[in-house]
Structures are given as C-alpha cells and as structure tokens.
Write a protein that holds these residues in place. Structure first.
Motif, PDB file in Angstrom:
ATOM      1  N   GLU A 179      -0.487  16.245 -14.858  1.00 30.71           N
ATOM      2  CA  GLU A 179      -0.211  15.298 -14.363  1.00 30.71           C
ATOM      3  C   GLU A 179       0.941  14.645 -16.139  1.00 30.71           C
ATOM      4  OE1 GLU A 179      -0.210  12.258 -12.561  1.00 30.71           O
ATOM      5  OE2 GLU A 179       1.421  11.333 -14.234  1.00 30.71           O
ATOM      6  N   ASN A 210      -2.199  -2.383  -3.990  1.00 31.18           N
ATOM      7  CA  ASN A 210      -2.891  -1.050  -3.900  1.00 31.18           C
ATOM      8  C   ASN A 210      -2.297   0.552  -3.654  1.00 31.18           C
ATOM      9  OD1 ASN A 210      -5.426  -2.428  -4.804  1.00 31.18           O
ATOM     10  ND2 ASN A 210      -5.210  -3.462  -2.733  1.00 31.18           N
ATOM     11  N   TYR A 211      -3.224   1.047  -4.693  1.00 32.72           N
ATOM     12  CA  TYR A 211      -2.859   2.905  -3.965  1.00 32.72           C
ATOM     13  C   TYR A 211      -3.850   3.029  -3.011  1.00 32.72           C
ATOM     14  CZ  TYR A 211      -6.699   4.207  -7.623  1.00 32.72           C
ATOM     15  OH  TYR A 211      -7.755   3.704  -7.887  1.00 32.72           O
ATOM     16  N   VAL A 212      -4.095   4.350  -1.998  1.00 31.85           N
ATOM     17  CA  VAL A 212      -4.807   4.416  -0.828  1.00 31.85           C
ATOM     18  C   VAL A 212      -5.249   5.974  -1.085  1.00 31.85           C
ATOM     19  CG1 VAL A 212      -5.611   3.945   1.838  1.00 31.85           C
ATOM     20  CG2 VAL A 212      -3.786   2.535   0.757  1.00 31.85           C
ATOM     21  N   LYS A 213      -6.203   6.065  -1.565  1.00 26.30           N
ATOM     22  CA  LYS A 213      -6.987   7.727  -1.721  1.00 26.30           C
ATOM     23  C   LYS A 213      -7.907   8.064  -1.255  1.00 26.30           C
ATOM     24  CE  LYS A 213      -4.446  10.356  -4.322  1.00 26.30           C
ATOM     25  NZ  LYS A 213      -3.390  10.641  -3.152  1.00 26.30           N
ATOM     26  N   GLN A 231     -11.628   2.154  -5.828  1.00 29.86           N
ATOM     27  CA  GLN A 231     -11.514   4.098  -5.445  1.00 29.86           C
ATOM     28  C   GLN A 231     -11.927   4.315  -6.594  1.00 29.86           C
ATOM     29  OE1 GLN A 231      -7.861   4.828  -2.847  1.00 29.86           O
ATOM     30  NE2 GLN A 231      -7.540   2.477  -3.336  1.00 29.86           N
ATOM     31  N   ARG A 268     -12.536   6.638   3.411  1.00 33.73           N
ATOM     32  CA  ARG A 268     -12.850   5.867   4.155  1.00 33.73           C
ATOM     33  C   ARG A 268     -12.197   4.985   4.383  1.00 33.73           C
ATOM     34  NH1 ARG A 268     -13.449   2.171  -0.607  1.00 33.73           N
ATOM     35  NH2 ARG A 268     -14.229   2.538  -2.120  1.00 33.73           N
ATOM     36  N   LEU A 269     -11.425   4.644   3.607  1.00 31.30           N
ATOM     37  CA  LEU A 269     -10.326   3.395   3.825  1.00 31.30           C
ATOM     38  C   LEU A 269      -9.303   3.754   4.489  1.00 31.30           C
ATOM     39  CD1 LEU A 269      -9.053   2.988  -0.144  1.00 31.30           C
ATOM     40  CD2 LEU A 269     -10.822   1.231   1.617  1.00 31.30           C
ATOM     41  N   LEU A 314       1.099  -1.088  -0.242  1.00 33.61           N
ATOM     42  CA  LEU A 314      -0.243   0.279   0.402  1.00 33.61           C
ATOM     43  C   LEU A 314       0.816   1.306   0.135  1.00 33.61           C
ATOM     44  CD1 LEU A 314      -2.322  -1.113   2.771  1.00 33.61           C
ATOM     45  CD2 LEU A 314      -3.126  -1.241   0.751  1.00 33.61           C
ATOM     46  N   LEU A 362       1.520  10.221  -4.416  1.00 34.86           N
ATOM     47  CA  LEU A 362       1.147  12.043  -3.919  1.00 34.86           C
ATOM     48  C   LEU A 362       1.060  12.104  -5.939  1.00 34.86           C
ATOM     49  CD1 LEU A 362       2.244  13.826  -2.089  1.00 34.86           C
ATOM     50  CD2 LEU A 362       4.415  13.894  -3.790  1.00 34.86           C
ATOM     51  N   ARG A 363       0.753  12.040  -6.954  1.00 35.77           N
ATOM     52  CA  ARG A 363       0.714  11.306  -7.840  1.00 35.77           C
ATOM     53  C   ARG A 363      -0.518  10.964  -8.368  1.00 35.77           C
ATOM     54  NH1 ARG A 363       4.518  15.846  -9.011  1.00 35.77           N
ATOM     55  NH2 ARG A 363       6.175  15.305  -8.949  1.00 35.77           N
ATOM     56  N   THR A 364      -0.840  10.968  -9.797  1.00 36.23           N
ATOM     57  CA  THR A 364      -2.224  10.343 -10.208  1.00 36.23           C
ATOM     58  C   THR A 364      -1.870   8.903  -9.843  1.00 36.23           C
ATOM     59  OG1 THR A 364      -2.417  12.015 -12.223  1.00 36.23           O
ATOM     60  CG2 THR A 364      -3.474   9.922 -11.956  1.00 36.23           C
ATOM     61  N   TRP A 371       1.364  21.447  -9.621  1.00 39.28           N
ATOM     62  CA  TRP A 371       2.054  20.237  -8.617  1.00 39.28           C
ATOM     63  C   TRP A 371       1.948  21.342  -7.595  1.00 39.28           C
ATOM     64  CZ3 TRP A 371      -0.266  16.095  -7.988  1.00 39.28           C
ATOM     65  CH2 TRP A 371      -0.193  14.977  -9.383  1.00 39.28           C
ATOM     66  N   GLU A 381      -6.550  -0.796   7.137  1.00 39.45           N
ATOM     67  CA  GLU A 381      -6.044  -2.221   6.886  1.00 39.45           C
ATOM     68  C   GLU A 381      -4.172  -2.728   7.231  1.00 39.45           C
ATOM     69  OE1 GLU A 381      -5.475  -3.700   2.831  1.00 39.45           O
ATOM     70  OE2 GLU A 381      -4.536  -6.105   3.576  1.00 39.45           O
ATOM     71  N   VAL A 418      -4.166   4.137   7.158  1.00 43.71           N
ATOM     72  CA  VAL A 418      -5.014   2.786   6.341  1.00 43.71           C
ATOM     73  C   VAL A 418      -5.816   2.491   7.263  1.00 43.71           C
ATOM     74  CG1 VAL A 418      -4.722   1.445   4.948  1.00 43.71           C
ATOM     75  CG2 VAL A 418      -3.551   3.310   4.972  1.00 43.71           C
TER      76      VAL A 418
END
Lengths: 311, 568
Positions: free
Chosen positions: B399, A144-147, B181, A150-151, A115, A119-121, B483, A171, A169
């Motif tokens: 991006e 996974n990324y976490v954004k 997500q 709710r996570l 996880l 920071l970026r897309t 950014w 998890e 997070v």
C-alpha cells in the motif's frame, strides 16, 4: 473553509429547497413528458464554489425531487477508488458528493448510500478521498466500500453483446435511484473515465472486462443495466493525463456537468476537457459512441439542449 | 480466592493482545506494540550478538528485567510471559494430573531435562557469535507473537466474518450492518506454525510447564539471574510435611523435604504459600535461614561439562552450516549472492545479512500489513531465513500510503521510515513476461498494469504490425510495489512480475537522497505533502497548482492518439 452554514447560506438553501418542494408538488400534476421537456438536456454549471455549482446544476435540471421521490432509497456512486487526496483528482471532489447527498436528503430520501468497490486498500481510499468526512453530517447517509463478495448478486444482462451476466452490488439492485457522481478523468484504457466507466465500481469482477472482452463493449453492456437516473460529473478539476489513478496533470475547469442522460453528460465532459494535451470529439471515445449508437443516450452535442449557467 | 499471579498474568496477557492488535495500519504513533518483545532478553542479546551491533532499544528493557529478576526471581515467567499464560490456559482446560504425577513433583524427581534449556542457550549464543540469529526458534515472546499474529488473528477474523454472515437476517433491519466487511487474512505456513505451537503446549500434558522448565532459552537466562534472588521463598519450622506444595508447584522446584526450593526454577506464582494448610510458606526478603545456597540444588540442574560442550559445538556447527549454505550471501570475490529473485523484502529492510541477524520473526509486520502482502517464508532464504517476511505481490501489493511494517518492527530489521521517505524506497522492479502478456503475446487490448501503477512506471508504446500498443516498464520510475503484478488479469503467474532487480537497502541514511543519487524519479502525487497533513489542505486550492490552460484543438495523427480514443 469547512465551517457550518452561515445564516445567509442557510436562508438561501432553505429558500431554494422550499421553492424546489413547491415546484415538485406542482410537477405531480404535470404529465412527465411535458415536464422533462421543460428542462435542458445537459447543464454545465460554472463557478468557484463546488457546492454552489453542484446545487445550481441539479436545480437547473428540475431539482433533485425530479429524481428522488420522498422515502426512496438512493445509491450515489462517486470515484473513491484510489488512496489519493482530492487535489490529485482521481477521486470525486468531496464537496460535490456532499452537495448531491444533501440534495437527496432534502428531497426526502430515506437512505443515501455512497458506494464504491475500491481499487486500493479500502480504508485508505475512503479516508484519503475525504468523502466520509464531508458527508458525515448529512442525515441517513452512509459511505461504504464494497469488497466482500456476499454484497454482490449475479444479474443477467439481457441486452449485453459480450457480457451476459455480472455481479452487481445488492443495494444498487434494491435502490430506487442511482446517481453517478464521477470526477472527470482520463483513463489509460478507455480514454476517459466518466459516469459510464465509473459504474465498474459497482460490480465485482472488473478484471475480465479487460482481459476477456473488449473494454468499450463491456462498459456499454454494463450500463444497459446500471443506468444512472442522474449524472453529476465533477469538473471542478480534471485529471487530464495519467488516469484513472494518477499521478497526472490536473487542470482546473471549475464546472460540473449534470444530466439525466449519462451518454450526454459524458459526451459534454469529453468536449469540455482537454485530454492528454488534446481536444476530442465525444464520439472519439469508443464507449460513448457505442452507447449512443445502441440508443442508451445522445452523444451528438448538436442535438442536445445544453445550458450553461454561472453561479 | 483468585491468586495475585492469575490477576497479573491475565492483565499482562490482555495487554499483550491489545498491543499486538494495535500493530495495524494506520499506525498510531507512541504505542509500544513491541514492548513484550523488547523485554525478552533472548531477543536483545541474540540480535545484538548476531548483528554485531548494540540493539539498545531491546537490550535496555531486557537489562531492566534481568535486574528485577535478581531481586524477585523468575516472576516474568509466571506473571508476564504470554507464552506462559497460554500454556497455563491450556493446562487449565486439558491437563488432568495423575496422583502419581503430582506426588513425584519434587525437584529431585523432575530434573532430567532441566539442564537442556542451558544447552539450548549455549547453542543459540554460539550460533549468534557465528553471525546467525536463531532467536526465532527459542524466544518465547517471538513464538507467542508469531502464533497470535499469524494463526490466532486470522482465525478470529474468519470467525467474525462468519458471525456477520450468520447475522444476515438482521441486515434488512440495519442495512449498515451489511457493510462490516472483515478482511480475511491468509498466511503461508500457518498450519505449521499452529502445529509448532500446539506441540509446545501439548508437552505440558506430560509435565506442567514443560517448555518453561526444560527448553525456554529466556527462562534459562532468567534462571541464571535468579539463583539467589533477594526476595525468595521461605518455609517456617511449623511445616507439617503434607506434601501439598509439592503437588501444586507448576514448575516442580520444591525439594522432597518441602523446606527448600530452587529459586532459579521458581516462577513466583505463590501457589505454594496459598495452598499451605498451616501458612508456613512466605515470600520475602531473607538474609539467613534455609535457602538454595545451602542445598546446592542449582548446581545439580546445570548441564554437565559434556552437555555444555555439545551445546557450544552444535551452535558453532550450526552457524557454520548456515554460513556455508546455498543461500549465503557474499562468497569470496562475489558481489552478488544467490538470492531468490522473489525475495522481496519490505520497504526499509536493512541489507540482507544484517536483516536476518536482526529479524526475530515475531510476525508483527505481517500482522500490521494492511494488504496482507507480507508473508512468512519457508526456505527461500535458507534455514536462517525461516519465517522472515517477504512481499508476495501476486497476493496483494504494497500500500502506497503505509509505512507501518517499519514502525512496528521491534529490532529495526525494517527501519521505521517516514511515509514520504518510504514512498521513495525501491524494493524491486517489475518485468514483463512477454510470453504470458495478453498484449505482447495475443495482441489483446489490456492496460491493467498501467491503470493500477501508482508511479506511472508502465508505458504503452505503439509498435509496427500490432493493433495494440505494448507495455514497457520504466525501471527508473518503478519502486516494485507490486500493484501491476497483483492486478494482472492473466490466470496463474502474472505476466508482469516483481523481482529484486535494483532493490535499495540502506542500514542508515536517507532513501530519498539515495534515489536521487541513482537518478530514480518516483512520483506519486504532486501533493505528497498534503498526504501527511490532510487537515491543512483547503478545498479552494483544488488543482490551482497547475497553470495549464486548455489547449486549442489540434489535428490528431493515428499513432499520436492516446489509448482509448479513436479517429472519429
């Protein structure tokens, strides 16, 4: 380069894991204190193959079964927060992450979750870090990324000097083991970004660390809660300048640093690397010194049992 | 029995939605996401005239459509157009036609407003001749794409996100479900876009397909080409004059005697032939027999001379108004226009005047933008610039590894650039608001802008009488990606903002060469090439491209200490 295991590799790894399981079962009978004294505090593992040196480093600390019990849930926190390829060194070497995940699997982990709050897309970060691609064949492993908010779940920081609560997070809070696998890199605000600074990828609101509080104190407050059981710092190459995102000077060191003590691991990495063209003492990085002062680990290298190995 | 038209219309609509869905990052080459837009003659013709250059990529498909229309009539409206499909769907759900409404559905009774669409075309064409493209007001495909991209798509994402939250109990069983997500996307002016769309479909409650009969400029252009199509409606003498076809006709194009219809108004839905109890109606090649050429109804539907003149005149005045408006660039003797400094166009946007002439406000770039930074504007660029896309860095940044906006643009208003070239496009420059900056104003330790800058364009310099080094922008290295503005921790307006200072917009030619010519040095990673071909990269090569060896320890002076390190 990226192929399936050869027969020799397979035999080798199965021998090693077999031996590891054997030692593991012996350890069940040994008292834990005596056991940890058997192993060095920090392993610095040198070599040209990232996979081999990662495995050797963990074996040197007593093998993954020292940290991961069968059936346990593991969270691995690498750096995969930037949409840049592995050579740019702002993300962890995917080979190192894969090997740590593999060792967790071999130790019997029931779920391995890799996880990072990118920071970026997010999709770009994961794709370009190549960590999902490398880890896709390790069973029970998800990257996974976490954004989404709710996570995360708000937790108190009882020993925090500045940070009294933060959102972590879910998890990670539910996991049995937390493993930090950062890359060695410089950082514009915190000097270096290693295992302790890297934990900021598991919390929701990083920005207030910078704006509201003293960054170094906040990092130490954070790691009073987010304390990894095992740290494997990727020093196959480090981002010596321009961190954390790069572009910057990339220096190959061909090593990984492993320790059960996050402060010791970070301290050793600081000493091994060259940062902004200079060498530094670990205590010149404020958050490492503060963490050591607050008893979260040992930053004095002279007091540590550091073992260099080569594979 | 389901009519052929319903099938083809559904297939077209699903295709339209799928193509629009594919307008996303990472973009898969070769998918014609702009197919429907390029088919729309309004788009091709108005963009070409207003932009003073042939937009062949849109004119060629549109010409093909016009030729087909001359053969088959306005089949596009009934079978292909997504706007028509959505209007039909709305009618199916909400419209209950009164008996009176049905009985009085002959072409003679329903033609009060029909000429208006031609007036609208005259208005749009004349404005375009004045160099002002207002295609976005009328092009049905632009309207439909914009609605789906900026209103419907975010709504469905929100629905999906809510669904996943509701599925929370399942998440303990399948932990991986947690990590779906769904990005929630926001758009400026979305409520207005929804209202605009709603008003178009609501008009169809008063008269079925009101928009298509009376307003749609594309419908008007197609009508001009289908006055006497080769394949057209024919009624046998066996007609029993039951009036069923008149009642059913969605465009009210059948004459009171049931024997004739106005082909320019017929959308070839074949409803009349299906509904005819004696099967007297057929569509096919007709050489002789009853047809519109004999009844002259088409002429009756054309605008009067006065109306036409009004359209022409108002088009010219509109064009003139826009060109004498506040936002108009290039007044005599002036190098610079009064452009809003925050009018940051997407990387690869052609020079502003040509950009506005080309951009049809379809919203595909905004839909495709992975970070959601591309937003439709209101009047920042005048009426002419309504709904055109700009970057809003405070909301999200551009991006680095994405050039999708240019790839999905149907008219080349944003040029399709290679990723390597896109990374060299300067869309603006960051500037620091020292009154707001935590470091400059409060001497706090904050380096977020430097931390997030992908081009190393923010440097921190120690100054006297200050505890902390202060940020400076290196304009030569800054592309304006945003950014820094996005992540700046100051509440409200960012303390580091992007303005269009130094933006480079080329109608043709290489941005890389231009950047070199201007002495700009945009450096992201040393290994940019590998970004394009990640599969060719070998892990063994990690970092070996630097021959730097660790240096020996040196004594470190106070001011030479890099940020984050202390003196012991």
């Amino acid at each position: 380069m990226i192929k399936g295991q050869s027969r020799r590799q397979f035999l080798k790894s199965s021998l090693i894991s077999g031996a590891a399981v054997a030692t593991g079962s012996i350890n069940l009978l040994t008292p834990n204190k005596a056991f940890s004294a058997e192993y060095p505090d920090v392993i610095v593992s040198y070599g040209s193959s990232a996979t081999d040196i990662t495995r050797a480093a963990v074996e040197g600390l007593g093998g993954m079964q020292r940290f991961v019990k069968p059936g346990s849930k593991v969270v691995i926190k690498p750096n995969m927060s930037f949409s840049s390829p592995p050579e740019a060194a702002s993300n962890t070497n995917p080979e190192v992450v894969r090997e740590v995940a593999r060792l967790c699997h071999q130790a019997g982990a029931s779920r391995i979750s890799i996880l990072d709050n990118t920071l970026r897309t997010p999709e770009d970060c994961l794709r370009m870090s190549r960590i999902p691609e490398y880890c896709k064949d390790i069973p029970n492993t998800n990257v996974n990324y976490v954004k989404a908010q709710r996570l995360f779940k708000e937790v108190k920081v009882p020993n925090g000097k500045q940070i009294k609560s933060m959102e972590v997070v879910n998890e990670v809070l539910e996991a049995d083991v937390l493993i930090a696998v950062p890359v060695g890199k410089s950082h514009g605000s915190s000097g270096v970004s290693l295992s302790m600074k890297g934990m900021m990828g598991l919390i929701y609101d990083r920005i207030s660390f910078h704006s509201r509080f003293d960054l170094h104190e906040s990092i130490v407050d954070m790691v009073t809660i987010l304390k990894p059981a095992l740290v494997v710092i990727d020093g196959t190459r480090i981002l010596s300048t321009g961190g954390p995102g790069g572009p910057g000077e990339v220096i190959p060191l061909n090593l990984v640093v492993a320790s059960a003590d996050m402060v010791a691991a970070d301290a050793e990495m600081v000493a091994l690397g060259t940062w902004y063209g200079k060498k530094f003492e670990p205590n010149q990085v404020k958050h490492i010194k503060l963490a050591s002062d607050r008893g979260l680990g040992q930053s004095d290298l002279s007091k540590l049992n550091i073992k260099n190995i080569r594979s | 029995m389901i009519r052929l038209q319903r099938i083809s219309q559904s297939i077209s609509f699903i295709l339209f939605l799928n193509l629009l869905y594919c307008a996303s990052h990472p973009f898969r080459e070769g998918i014609p996401t702009d197919l429907f837009l390029r088919l729309d003659p309004s788009v091709g013709i108005i963009s070409s005239i207003a932009g003073r250059s042939w937009l062949l990529s849109a004119l060629a498909p549109a010409l093909g459509l016009l030729l087909l229309t001359a053969v088959f009539g306005r089949f596009f409206c009934g079978h292909v157009c997504p706007m028509g499909a959505m209007i039909d769907m709305f009618q199916l759900l909400f419209s209950r036609k009164s008996r009176k409404q049905q009985e009085s559905n002959t072409v003679e009774q329903t033609s009060i407003f029909r000429s208006y669409k031609f007036v609208f075309v005259a208005f749009l064409l004349l404005a375009a001749l004045c160099g002002v493209s207002l295609a976005f007001l009328g092009s049905p495909i632009s309207l439909a794409t914009r609605f789906i991209a900026l209103v419907f798509h975010p709504l469905s994402l929100l629905l999906a996100d809510t669904g996943i939250e509701l599925a929370a109990p399942l998440q303990t069983l399948i932990p991986q479900l947690n990590y779906i997500q769904v990005p929630v996307r926001v758009f400026a002016a979305n409520e207005f876009l929804a209202a605009l769309f709603l008003s178009i479909v609501i008009l169809s409650l008063f008269q079925p397909r009101f928009w298509c009969r009376n307003i749609c400029p594309t419908g008007a252009i197609l009508a001009l080409f289908s006055v006497r199509p080769i394949v057209r409606r024919h009624v046998e003498k066996s007609c029993v004059h039951c009036n069923k076809c008149v009642r059913e006709c969605p465009t009210g194009c059948i004459t009171a005697d049931h024997l004739m219809n106005v082909s320019s108004e017929c959308i070839v839905c074949l409803k009349c032939s299906k509904t005819c109890p004696v099967s007297a109606i057929s569509f096919g090649y007709r050489k002789t027999g009853l047809g519109p050429e004999q009844d002259g109804s088409f002429q009756k539907l054309l605008p009067t001379r006065r109306q036409t003149l009004a359209g022409i005149f108002s088009g010219i005045v509109m064009g003139g108004l826009v060109r004498t408006g506040w936002n108009q660039p290039r007044l005599m003797g002036q190098e610079k226009s009064l452009t809003d400094p925050e009018l940051i166009r997407a990387p690869g946007s052609i020079p502003e005047r040509a950009f506005l002439a080309r951009c049809v406000r379809c919203g595909q770039c905004m839909k495709a933008c992975p970070t959601n930074t591309l937003q439709p504007i209101w009047f920042k660029a005048g009426l002419e610039g309504m709904f055109s896309p700009i970057l809003v860095p405070r909301l999200a940044a551009c991006e680095l590894n994405c050039a999708t906006c240019g790839q999905v643009c149907p008219t080349g208003a944003i040029r399709p650039l290679e990723l390597l070239e896109k990374k060299q496009v300067k869309i603006g420059t960051a500037w620091i608001d020292r009154q707001a900056c935590l470091v400059w104003n409060q001497d706090k330790k904050c380096l977020v802008c430097d931390e997030v800058c992908p081009y190393n364009a923010v440097v921190f310099k120690p100054t006297e009488n200050r505890k902390n080094a202060v940020p400076h922008v290196v304009p030569n290295k800054c592309t304006g990606c945003g950014w820094c503005e996005n992540k700046c921790p100051v509440e409200g307006a960012s303390a580091i903002r992007i303005n269009i200072i130094g933006e480079i917009r080329l109608a043709s030619g290489s941005y890389i060469e231009k950047a070199r010519e201007y002495g700009l040095e945009f450096k992201t990673d040393k290994t940019d090439v590998d970004v394009l071909a990640p599969d060719t990269f070998e892990l063994k090569g990690f970092g070996t491209n630097t021959e730097e060896t660790p240096k020996t320890p040196q004594p470190v002076k106070r001011l030479e200490l890099p940020q984050g390190f202390t003196e012991d």
